[in-house]
Every structure is written in structure tokens, then in C-alpha cells.
Design an enzyme around this catalytic site. Structure first.
Site, PDB file in Angstrom:
ATOM      1  N   HIS A 101     111.218  20.197  73.184  1.00 42.55           N
ATOM      2  CA  HIS A 101     110.937  21.643  73.222  1.00 42.55           C
ATOM      3  C   HIS A 101     111.248  22.189  74.613  1.00 42.55           C
ATOM      4  CE1 HIS A 101     107.350  19.837  74.999  1.00 42.55           C
ATOM      5  NE2 HIS A 101     107.112  21.007  75.574  1.00 42.55           N
ATOM      6  N   ASP A 103     109.482  25.149  77.252  1.00 38.21           N
ATOM      7  CA  ASP A 103     108.118  25.681  77.286  1.00 38.21           C
ATOM      8  C   ASP A 103     108.005  27.174  76.987  1.00 38.21           C
ATOM      9  OD1 ASP A 103     106.892  23.236  77.706  1.00 38.21           O
ATOM     10  OD2 ASP A 103     107.113  23.360  79.887  1.00 38.21           O
ATOM     11  N   HIS A 262     112.399  19.104  76.979  1.00 38.29           N
ATOM     12  CA  HIS A 262     111.733  17.877  77.421  1.00 38.29           C
ATOM     13  C   HIS A 262     110.833  17.371  76.309  1.00 38.29           C
ATOM     14  CE1 HIS A 262     109.154  21.259  78.423  1.00 38.29           C
ATOM     15  NE2 HIS A 262     108.125  20.446  78.225  1.00 38.29           N
ATOM     16  N   ARG A 277      99.520  20.579  85.667  1.00 38.78           N
ATOM     17  CA  ARG A 277     100.718  21.308  85.231  1.00 38.78           C
ATOM     18  C   ARG A 277     100.599  22.797  85.559  1.00 38.78           C
ATOM     19  NH1 ARG A 277     102.030  24.445  80.536  1.00 38.78           N
ATOM     20  NH2 ARG A 277     103.896  23.758  79.411  1.00 38.78           N
TER      21      ARG A 277
HETATM   22  O1  LIG Z   1     103.123  15.352  79.731  1.00 36.46           O
HETATM   23  C1  LIG Z   1     104.357  15.461  79.763  1.00 36.46           C
HETATM   24  O2  LIG Z   1     105.096  14.540  80.086  1.00 36.46           O
HETATM   25  C2  LIG Z   1     105.014  16.773  79.400  1.00 36.46           C
HETATM   26  C3  LIG Z   1     104.135  17.626  78.547  1.00 36.46           C
HETATM   27  C4  LIG Z   1     104.740  18.988  78.297  1.00 36.46           C
HETATM   28  O3  LIG Z   1     105.416  19.214  77.336  1.00 36.46           O
HETATM   29  C5  LIG Z   1     104.546  20.048  79.290  1.00 36.46           C
HETATM   30  O4  LIG Z   1     103.811  19.833  80.272  1.00 36.46           O
HETATM   31  O5  LIG Z   1     105.117  21.123  79.118  1.00 36.46           O
HETATM   32 FE   LIG Z   2     106.309  21.225  77.489  1.00 36.03          FE
END
Ligand SMILES: O=C(O)CCC(=O)C(=O)O
Ligand SMILES: [Fe+2]
Length: 286
Positions: A101, A103, A262, A277
Site C-alpha cells: 500500500h 499511506d 511498502h 511513526r
Molecule cells: O511497520 C512497518 O514496517 C510499516 C507499517 C506501515 O505500513 C506504516 O507505518 O505505514
Molecule cells: Fe503504511
């Protein structure tokens, strides 16, 4: 001669991604940031190692990229609402971000950048993969690109056909720490149409802008759209268009959601994985 004076940039695959050294995020001057930003645009996702920063320093670093974006469905930390803490324990059956996907593609102005800072990582497992959507575009045949020129995707944040039709609350059930962060998006828009070929606002390059939030193609019958979406998703995520990052505590990844997808690998992890994040608001895709 290197294009960079302060940093060293080492590509991690033939498709995209580079490790950048010579950067201390706790002590970052403007010249180093300018080089890092240039490397980020050129490589689409960059990885830093052995960083040691506070939440305040991460927020300040993120703000150099633009305005902070708040996830419509997820609560941030009480003391730092800009930061979403992603946690997974061995035995959890749900992994946040476990499908390909880009984001917040379901919002009118999807995320420009996402940065993930690793606090705790397992000895093995829990890597993240990335794919290059410029390559996804450039390797399509001329007639296919022509057909897609005016096509729009329809993207949804909470009824992904492509995640067994399960809504977030249902999917997140296998990870108590993530389901506890779910929130009602209220009146925020969580379904949006976007051009399937998008022009990157900074590099001017074209990308195949599709991801797992994509439910359908505007004006197409479902029977037409589904095989096309299936093909374009598998094309966009061809192994030779990807790279894979192995985390350690202090690692930071920063990716450009306008030209990458990702996926968080939902494999076995040997210990807790905990990340901080932050996402940055982007433009309306054109
Ligand atoms: O935890 C991860 O490696 C990525 C998770 C994810 O899709 C994000 O943080 O947007
Ligand atoms: Fe993500």
C-alpha cells in the site's frame, strides 16, 4: 565526483532505496538536511542507522519535510499525538501494514512521506519491503499506459476488498496493542478518487499510483476493474522493483508515498517490535 559532500549514499537494491550515513538526527544542520532530502527524492526511500533521538527531536525532524499528518483511524501517543507507536509481539496474528500500500491513499491529500524509527526490534523477522512505482509506470507497454491515462482509482480506508473484506476493527483483533489505538475518523474523508498515473510534484516523473486501498476504477464494471487492478498490483510489486530493509534499534526509514508502496512482513518475530511513526501531509495527486 560524489553529488554529496556531507553524506554517503549506498543503494540497497537495483530498484530503489539507499542507506545514508554521515547523518546524526540529534544534531542536524541545514546543509546535511538538504543533501539528505535530495538523496530521498533520488532513491525514494532512505535508511539511517544507529540514531538516538527523543520524540521531540523526531517531530522536529519530521517538520522539515512538511506539516504533520494525523492518521484518521489511529490515535497517537498521549504525550506526542504526532507519533503513532506501532507494536507487534510474537504470537500476534495481525501485523499493521501487512499488504502492499501507499499511506493514506484513501484521503484527498495522501501522505507525502512516512518515517519509521525503530525502538525495539526482534533478532529476526519484521523486515519492511518497498517497491518503486516509477518503474511500475515506466515498464508498462505504451498501449497500456495510453489506456490508463485518464483512469481514476477509487480508494477506501475501511472496507478493503483486498483484505478479505474485513474492516479495520475486525482485522486488528489479532493485535491488542494496535486495536486499542483505533479511533473513529469522525467527519474526515476516508474514500477518494485519484489518477492512476500521477506526476510527482517534485521530480516531475510519472508513477503508477495504486495500492491495497484501491477498490475499483471509476466508471469501470467490477468484472473489468478487478483483473486490471490484480494485474497492476502484481506488476507494481514485481520482486525486481523492490528492496527490503532489516531493522535494528536506532534504524530510521523515510519513504516517499508518492512513488512507492511498502509492506510490513507478517513473518515470525523472535521478540517485540516497537516503532515510532510520523507521516507528513502531501498534495492532491495530479
Ligand atoms: O511497520 C512497518 O514496517 C510499516 C507499517 C506501515 O505500513 C506504516 O507505518 O505505514
Ligand atoms: Fe503504511
Amino acid at each position: 565526483m560524489s553529488a554529496y559532500k556531507r553524506i554517503t549514499v549506498s543503494p540497497v537494491s537495483g530498484a530503489l532505496g539507499a542507506e545514508v550515513s554521515g547523518v546524526d538526527l540529534a544534531n542536524l544542520d541545514d546543509e546535511t538536511f538538504d543533501e539528505l532530502y535530495r538523496a530521498w527524492l533520488a532513491h525514494q526511500v532512505i535508511f539511517l542507522r544507529d540514531q538516538s533521538i527523543t520524540p521531540e527531536q523526531q517531530v522536529a525532524f519530521a517538520e522539515r519535510f512538511g506539516d504533520i499528518h494525523y492518521h484518521p483511524f489511529m490515535k497517537g501517543l498521549d504525550k506526542h499525538p504526532e507519533i503513532l507507536e506501532i507494536v507487534r509481539q510474537p504470537g500476534d496474528s495481525y501485523t499493521f501494514g501487512d499488504v502492499w500500500h501507499t499511506d493514506q491513499m484513501f484521503t484527498p491529500t495522501p501522505a507525502k512521506a512516512t518515517m519509521l524509527y525503530a525502538l525495539e526490534t526482534p533478532d529476526a523477522g519484521g523486515d519492511t519491503m518497498f517497491t518503486n512505482l516509477y518503474l511500475g509506470h515506466d515498464t508498462l507497454s505504451e498501449p497500456m499506459r495510453d489506456m490508463l491515462k485518464n483512469v481514476k482509482t477509487w480508494n477506501s480506508g475501511n472496507s478493503p476488498n483486498r483484505s478479505d473484506g474485513r474492516a479495520r476493527l475486525d482485522r486488528y483483533g489479532g493485535n491488542a496493542q494496535m486495536s486499542a489505538k483505533l479511533k473513529d475518523p469522525g467527519n474526515q474523508i476516508t474514500e477518494t478518487a485519484h489518477p492512476i498515473i500521477r506526476t510527482h510534484p517534485e521530480t516531475g516523473k510519472k508513477a503508477l499510483y495504486i495500492g491495497n486501498h484501491t477498490q475499483s476504477l471509476e466508471g469501470f464494471a467490477d468484472a473489468e476493474a478487478k483483473p486490471l487492478i490484480d494485474f497492476l498490483m502484481s506488476h507494481a510489486t514485481r520482486p525486481d522493483f523492490t528492496c527490503r530493509f532489516r531493522w535494528a534499534p536506532g534504524s530510521m526509514a523515510i519513504w516517499d508515498n508518492r512513488c512507492t508502496q511498502h509492506l510490513a512482513l507478517a513473518d515470525q518475530i523472535t521478540g517485540q517490535r516497537r516503532m515510532h511513526r510520523i507521516t507528513i501531509t502531501g498534495d492532491k495527486p495530479v
